[in-house]
Design an enzyme around this catalytic site. Structure first.
Site: not given
Ligand code: 5GP
Ligand code: ZN
Length: 114
Positions: A29-31, A87, A96, A100, A102
């Site tokens: 699950r996203d944080i 993304n 990150v 990944h 979503h």
């Molecule tokens: P991006 O912007 O790279 O596509 O998405 C990165 C996602 O990772 C974001 O939606 C963010 O909320 C999630 N995220 C960042 N740090 C953590 C973490 O430590 N644990 C979890 N479960 N999600 C994270």
């Protein structure tokens, strides 16, 4: 070399609410959820961005979509609908740098995305 955040989750050094795991893929699950269902589906292999994918990763990306399908059913959003978002780099806001996907659902999703 320091591990990236998602490699640390894969290696269980950083905790996460894991909803699925197999040899190649993990999902948690996203944080900071942006919808009632917001999962991150992550290959265990460290690949920084979509631009870094090679033909070797073809099957892996197929697996990601099969996991997404399974999780959408598990979360009861397969029939009402969901979105898969990946993304890539700065303009898309990638935060990150370990690819990944979503999986978002559980509410009406706007289009076009912001
Ligand atoms: P991006 O912007 O790279 O596509 O998405 C990165 C996602 O990772 C974001 O939606 C963010 O909320 C999630 N995220 C960042 N740090 C953590 C973490 O430590 N644990 C979890 N479960 N999600 C994270
Ligand atoms: Zn990584």
């Amino acid at each position: 070399m320091e591990e990236c955040l998602f490699c640390s989750i894969v290696n269980k050094k950083v905790p996460a609410n894991i909803v699925y795991e197999d040899e190649q893929v993990i999902a948690f699950r996203d944080i900071n959820p942006q919808a009632p269902v917001h999962l991150l589906i992550v290959p265990k292999k460290h690949i920084p961005t979509i631009v870094d994918l090679t033909s070797e990763d073809k099957d892996l990306i197929g697996e990601i979509y099969l996991v997404a399908q399974k999780l959408a059913s598990q979360e009861s959003i397969a029939q009402c609908g969901f979105r898969i978002v990946a993304n890539c780099n700065a303009d898309a806001g990638q935060a990150v740098f370990h690819i990944h996907f979503h999986l978002l659902g559980g509410r009406k999703l706007g289009w076009p995305p912001g």
